[in-house]
Design a protein around this motif. Structure first.
Motif, PDB file in Angstrom:
ATOM      1  N   ILE A 143       2.455 -39.393-169.791  1.00 50.72           N
ATOM      2  CA  ILE A 143       2.126 -39.095-168.442  1.00 50.72           C
ATOM      3  C   ILE A 143       2.146 -37.518-168.291  1.00 50.72           C
ATOM      4  O   ILE A 143       2.533 -36.673-169.182  1.00 50.72           O
TER       5      ILE A 143
ATOM      6  N   SER B  10       7.079 -43.010-172.418  1.00 49.26           N
ATOM      7  CA  SER B  10       7.088 -42.395-171.149  1.00 49.26           C
ATOM      8  C   SER B  10       7.440 -43.698-170.180  1.00 49.26           C
ATOM      9  O   SER B  10       7.494 -43.184-168.852  1.00 49.26           O
ATOM     10  N   TYR B  11       7.374 -44.870-170.323  1.00 48.33           N
ATOM     11  CA  TYR B  11       7.539 -45.947-169.094  1.00 48.33           C
ATOM     12  C   TYR B  11       8.532 -46.848-169.884  1.00 48.33           C
ATOM     13  O   TYR B  11       8.253 -47.771-170.431  1.00 48.33           O
TER      14      TYR B  11
ATOM     15  N   SER C 294      13.482 -41.880-167.992  1.00 46.11           N
ATOM     16  CA  SER C 294      12.321 -41.447-168.007  1.00 46.11           C
ATOM     17  C   SER C 294      11.992 -40.018-168.302  1.00 46.11           C
ATOM     18  O   SER C 294      12.864 -39.299-167.732  1.00 46.11           O
TER      19      SER C 294
ATOM     20  N   TYR D 182       5.332 -47.416-174.988  1.00 48.53           N
ATOM     21  CA  TYR D 182       5.297 -46.676-174.017  1.00 48.53           C
ATOM     22  C   TYR D 182       6.650 -45.905-173.856  1.00 48.53           C
ATOM     23  O   TYR D 182       7.246 -45.964-173.079  1.00 48.53           O
TER      24      TYR D 182
ATOM     25  N   SER E 159      -2.889 -42.872-173.499  1.00 49.75           N
ATOM     26  CA  SER E 159      -2.381 -43.728-172.306  1.00 49.75           C
ATOM     27  C   SER E 159      -0.861 -43.725-172.387  1.00 49.75           C
ATOM     28  O   SER E 159      -0.255 -44.190-171.476  1.00 49.75           O
TER      29      SER E 159
ATOM     30  N   ARG F 261      -0.488 -35.622-171.369  1.00 43.50           N
ATOM     31  CA  ARG F 261      -1.490 -36.581-171.819  1.00 43.50           C
ATOM     32  C   ARG F 261      -2.313 -36.188-172.766  1.00 43.50           C
ATOM     33  O   ARG F 261      -2.835 -36.887-173.602  1.00 43.50           O
TER      34      ARG F 261
ATOM     35  N   PRO G 112       9.145 -37.129-168.586  1.00 44.61           N
ATOM     36  CA  PRO G 112       7.899 -36.817-167.948  1.00 44.61           C
ATOM     37  C   PRO G 112       7.101 -35.853-169.007  1.00 44.61           C
ATOM     38  O   PRO G 112       6.015 -35.782-168.850  1.00 44.61           O
TER      39      PRO G 112
END
Length: 998
Positions: A589, A641-642, A667, A639, A586, A593, A669
């Motif tokens: 992204i 990626s966030y 960010s 996180y 999770s 993933r 991706p």
């Protein structure tokens, strides 16, 4: 009446009659020597017993019934009862190591069927050692395993398997009865059946993104069939500090401080008349004869249908500093039920309720000037340190130990459980479903009191540390970890071919929540009482609501995984292992993933070949190798990626100022997990009837796509860039021999070489620094970075004739730094790698000898080739603290010293990070010495006791080292370790223990 008596007696005697007659027998080896402690089970009558000291037994059974007999070290045997007297001969097991079953990921396997490097440590090897964390007892026992222990009660060891592979985490994955976890503080060492250390790609790939740092699998005890036992064991250990740093006493301090002030052009210190103490601050706060006490009780019962185990334990561990008290209660329950030949279910439940100690450090005791008496009896308060001699930086060490005792109330509660069901679908295929949960509840309260201290320079009482308000801090955090496994296992032997295949699906969830709060008393109001009844945030009428502060944090993440493995061998000669795992996370992204991890391993047991059957040299000769890709899921944030939002520039709309928020970083991706490409090759040898066993392995681990945070000023972001390499050799050897029936002995040892190198970090010249530690290409991770000291300027002519320096004011008596880049001047560009905290070599050795009922054993371990950064004492800080006694050999004129600089902190020139702070981290330690006595079973049988053992143990009694601190061991983070802050010793512990089994 006679009829009633007859019926009553018949009812009593009927079960005995139906259960059969008493069968007498003896279990012996091939030399007709009785085997004590063998388990004898009557299959139909469901009765069991143990053989006595001479191998004799009595059991209720029937003629024609089958008896099962088993004993560790012998091949199990089944015999039919042919008469009332039986003579049973057992054969000693051969090649026990190759036949032993080891726990691997999601199952078990015979060691002979594996191609990797798995080391099994029996629980009995660590159960009687005085360590609150079982992993601490593995130090020096396993090649490739680095353990740095701490003396603080309840502290977790620094554990690294085959080097440091990542920037963010060094911990291996722990798997306790199937559940993944990052620490094992809930496990009692006495409840451990075995620990398996997995090191190679063949055994680790099945763990996917959790496998890169290695895995330690812990199996807790289960009941044995046919045995009901009650075991109680207890130990009492007494601690002591065996190596103290050498510090200046009051007279020496005055001599050095007077000279320092003279060199700095300052007037002589004017208040010596007010400070007449000669205090050893280490002794003043030490808890002499601190104890560690263990109590453990277990009950087991096993039949062919049901196996039950319950263990409870209590640990009370006192620290080396007064009022450090750690208490921990643990329990472990395992219950398995064989419902039918096709269905088995089970449940396991472990837990811990701990009261962590209020920890302190010896750092202030190392720094405090000795000229102060700790307590002022006339004033009834503690003395403050001289204002000009560290008073502003450190407080009275004894004040903060005695004055704050009992002001931190912490509690840690943890429950770890599992439930499973196993179904035999077909003869060779079974399905297992398991659910695991790990729930943690932690809370704590801290009371911050206010003290008056006596300031001798002004003859006044002042507030310690300048704090005038009492306050309360409270915290609470909980976490939830759940895991589900659904596994199919196929086991088939056809002709000379053997195959064990595994396929399954697993998912893992982790959620965390925390809340923190604080409140202070009213300014000028009554202090919050020194009474725990008032230690809460809404403390009316003492707490000032306007001072209340609170914060919270929470996060969660999860993974889903698909996995498969095949273990194949042909005629136990040619062995092939293959593993695959696909992990989805999770935290990322896009297309990254999900990632795939895999391994392939092969082995050849040469001794199974026809051409080896006539040779007499090798009992075992096995060549092995494996290759694979592992994953590393650890990052510095949850996180990557966030990105979170942070405050940015503001804007004005009309007359309203509106704050703006921007992303904390850009960010990316395309982020993905770090990947470790690993391979190894090795050989296993057994000779001289397997009394001598040797193993050698070469390993190579390369971490690719390091998760790196890049801050370029104008922008910052996470990216996959960088590479770390770990290579080395592992060697292990053991010799086991029995001279006669009364005397046997064993010798074992292991040695590991390790070379760590950061191959690249983002782009050329990019570095990550943490104090003196650095992450930079071309050097080991966490290397010490600074100037090389070539000596000391002996005169002004020496200064003038040497390379000029731009680092500050300097003169005769100051350190002379090396012009590394040869540009004719000393600048920051001359900083270079000056030390490596990773040892070049780690080693351990164990010896054991048993004569009749006595056993004497000893363990030795050490490291070689690493450096320690001395981060304490004058020379590493600008504040005026006490001196190391080495400073008595300081430079005070031409030719007086070429290493210890003059006493002058005015310019700070000698405070630069340099090789002056580097010390040798190599050491050799006598880790354990134990003498045990096992009482004769003939005597014990009279009291219905199965076994009784008394022992004494000495842990860490002697360490041969070259550094100046308490201990040469210093853990830390992946990029900052090996730094000696002078905080805490590793104690010597003398232990007396008792172990009794009913």
């Amino acid at each position: 009446m006679r009829n009633f008596v007859f019926i009553f007696l018949a009812l009593i005697l009927l079960p005995a009659y139906m259960s059969g007659q008493v069968i007498k027998g003896k279990v012996s080896d091939k030399n007709d020597v009785g085997i004590p402690g063998a388990i004898v089970i009557a299959v139909d009558s469901k009765t069991n017993t143990d053989t006595d000291f001479d191998g004799n037994f009595n059991i209720n059974a029937k003629v024609g019934e089958v008896l099962k007999v088993s004993m560790v070290g012998f091949d199990a045997i089944s015999v039919k009862v042919t008469s009332e007297t039986m003579a049973i001969t057992m054969n000693e097991s051969k090649d026990t190591e190759l036949k032993e079953v080891v726990v691997i990921g999601y199952g078990t396997a015979k060691k002979r069927d594996l191609t990797g490097s798995i080391v099994k440590v029996e629980g009995k090897m660590i159960a009687d050692k005085p360590n609150t964390n079982p992993v601490a007892s593995l130090q020096g026992r396993v090649s490739g395993l680095s353990i740095v222990n701490s003396g603080q009660p309840g502290a977790e060891p620094d554990v690294r398997i085959r080097g440091t592979v990542s920037r963010y985490n060094t911990k291996p994955l722990y798997v306790v009865d199937g559940i993944f976890t990052d620490n094992i503080n809930f496990i009692n060492a006495n409840d451990i059946e075995s620990m398996e250390i997995l090191k190679d790609p063949s055994s680790l790939a099945i763990f996917g993104v959790r496998g890169a740092n290695g895995v330690i699998i812990i199996s807790t005890k289960k009941a044995k069939e046919g045995k009901t036992t009650i075991n109680y064991n207890t130990t009492l250990g007494v601690k002591s500090i065996v190596s103290k740093p050498s510090l200046a006493n009051a007279s020496q301090f005055k001599t050095l401080y007077n000279e320092q002030r003279l060199n700095e052009g300052a007037a002589p210190y004017a208040y010596y008349d007010k400070f007449t103490g000669d205090t050893d601050w280490i002794n003043s706060i030490s808890n002499d004869n601190a104890t560690i006490i263990n109590h453990n009780l277990s009950v087991t019962n096993g039949t062919d249908k049901n196996k039950f185990y319950l263990g409870v334990g209590l640990v009370q561990d006192e620290g080396l500093i007064d009022y450090e008290n750690y208490k921990k209660f643990t329990f472990n329950l395992n219950n398995e039920l064989q419902i039918s030949d096709a269905i088995k279910v089970g449940v396991g439940f472990s837990g811990v309720d701990a009261r962590p100690a209020q920890l302190h450090s010896f750092s202030s005791a190392l720094n405090a000037t000795p000229i102060v008496e700790p307590y002022n009896s006339e004033k009834g308060v503690y003395n403050q340190l001289p204002t000009q001699i560290g008073g502003a930086q450190i407080g009275n060490p004894l004040l903060y130990v005695e004055g704050t005792q009992g002001t931190q109330l912490n509690r840690e509660t943890r429950f770890v459980g599992n439930v499973f069901a196993e179904f035999k679908l077909f003869k060779d295929l079974k399905f297992r479903a398991a659910y695991y949960a790990d729930l943690g509840y932690n809370k704590g309260t801290a009371y911050n009191p206010v003290f008056n201290v006596y300031t001798a320079e002004t003859d006044q009482l002042t507030l310690a540390g300048g704090s005038s308000q009492t306050s309360i801090n409270q915290y609470s955090n909980t976490y939830e970890k759940t895991q589900q496994d659904y596994l199919f296992t196929y086991n088939k032997t056809f002709g000379n071919h053997s195959l064990t295949a595994l396929a399954g699906y697993t998912r893992y969830y982790f959620g965390y929540e925390s809340i923190n709060g604080s409140v202070s008393q009213y300014i000028g109001g009554e202090p919050i009482p020194y009474d725990r009844r008032w230690w809460y945030l809404n403390v009316y009428p003492y707490g000032d609501p306007s001072s209340s502060r609170s914060s919270s944090g929470q996060y969660e993440n999860g993974t889903v995984s698909y996995l498969a493995r095949a273990l194949y061998n042909y005629d136990s000669k040619y062995i092939l292992n293959a593993s695959f795992r696909r992990d989805g996370s999770s935290a990322f992204i896009g297309d990254n993933r999900f990632q795939n991890f895999w391994s392939l391993g092969g082995a050849w047991d040469v001794t199974k070949e026809d051409f080896m059957q006539d040779q007499k040299i090798f009992n075992t000769l096995k060549l092995k190798g494996s290759y694979g890709e592992l994953g590393n899921q650890y990052t510095s944030i949850q996180y990557p990626s966030y990105p979170n939002y942070t405050t940015g520039a503001s804007a004005v709309f009309g007359e309203t100022l509106v704050p703006a928020y921007i992303l904390a970083y850009r960010s990316n991706p395309n982020l993905k997990w770090e990947t470790v490409t690993s391979y190894e090759g090795g050989i296993e040898v057994g000779t001289l009837d397997n009394r001598l066993k040797l193993e050698a392995t070469y390993f190579n681990k390369t971490t690719n796509d390091l998760l790196t945070f890049v801050n370029l000023g104008a922008e910052s972001f996470y990216t996959n860039a960088g590479e770390i390499s770990n290579t080395g050799f592992e060697f292990s050897a053991s010799w086991n021999d029995s001279v006669n029936d009364d005397f046997e002995y064993s010798i074992s040892g292991n040695l590991t070489t390790l070379k760590n190198e950061v191959k690249s970090v983002y782009e050329e010249g990019f570095q990550v620094a943490d104090g003196p530690s650095i992450l930079t290409a071309g050097s080991p991770i966490g290397s010490f970075y600074g100037y090389i000291v070539e000596g000391i300027y002996q005169s002004y002519s020496d200064v003038l004739s040497s390379t000029p320096s731009s680092l500050g004011d300097y003169g005769p008596g100051d350190l002379k730094y090396k012009d590394v880049n040869g540009d004719g001047k000393i600048t920051p560009d001359d900083r270079t790698i000056i030390g490596n905290p990773t040892p070049d070599i780690m080693y351990g050795m164990s010896v054991s000898a048993t004569y009749k009922n006595f056993t004497l054993s000893a363990d030795l371990q050490g490291v070689y080739g690493n450096e320690v950064w001395r981060d304490w004492g004058s020379g590493s800080t600008f504040a005026q603290f006490n001196y190391r006694t080495e400073r008595l050999d300081r430079w005070n004129g031409a030719g007086t010293s070429n290493w210890e600089p003059r006493l002058n902190d005015g310019s700070g020139y000698n405070k630069q990070n340099s090789s002056y702070m580097i010390e040798d981290g190599s050491y050799v330690r006598l880790r354990n010495v134990q003498l045990a006595y096992n009482f004769d079973s003939k005597l014990l049988n009279k009291f219905y006791i199965q076994g009784l053992k008394l022992f004494i143990n000495a842990q860490n009694p002697v360490t041969w080292n070259n550094n100046s601190g308490f201990t040469p061991e210093a853990g830390g983070s992946p990029i900052s370790f090996g730094r000696d802050f002078g905080g805490y010793p590793l104690p010597a512990i003398a232990t007396l223990g008792l172990n009794v089994t009913f």
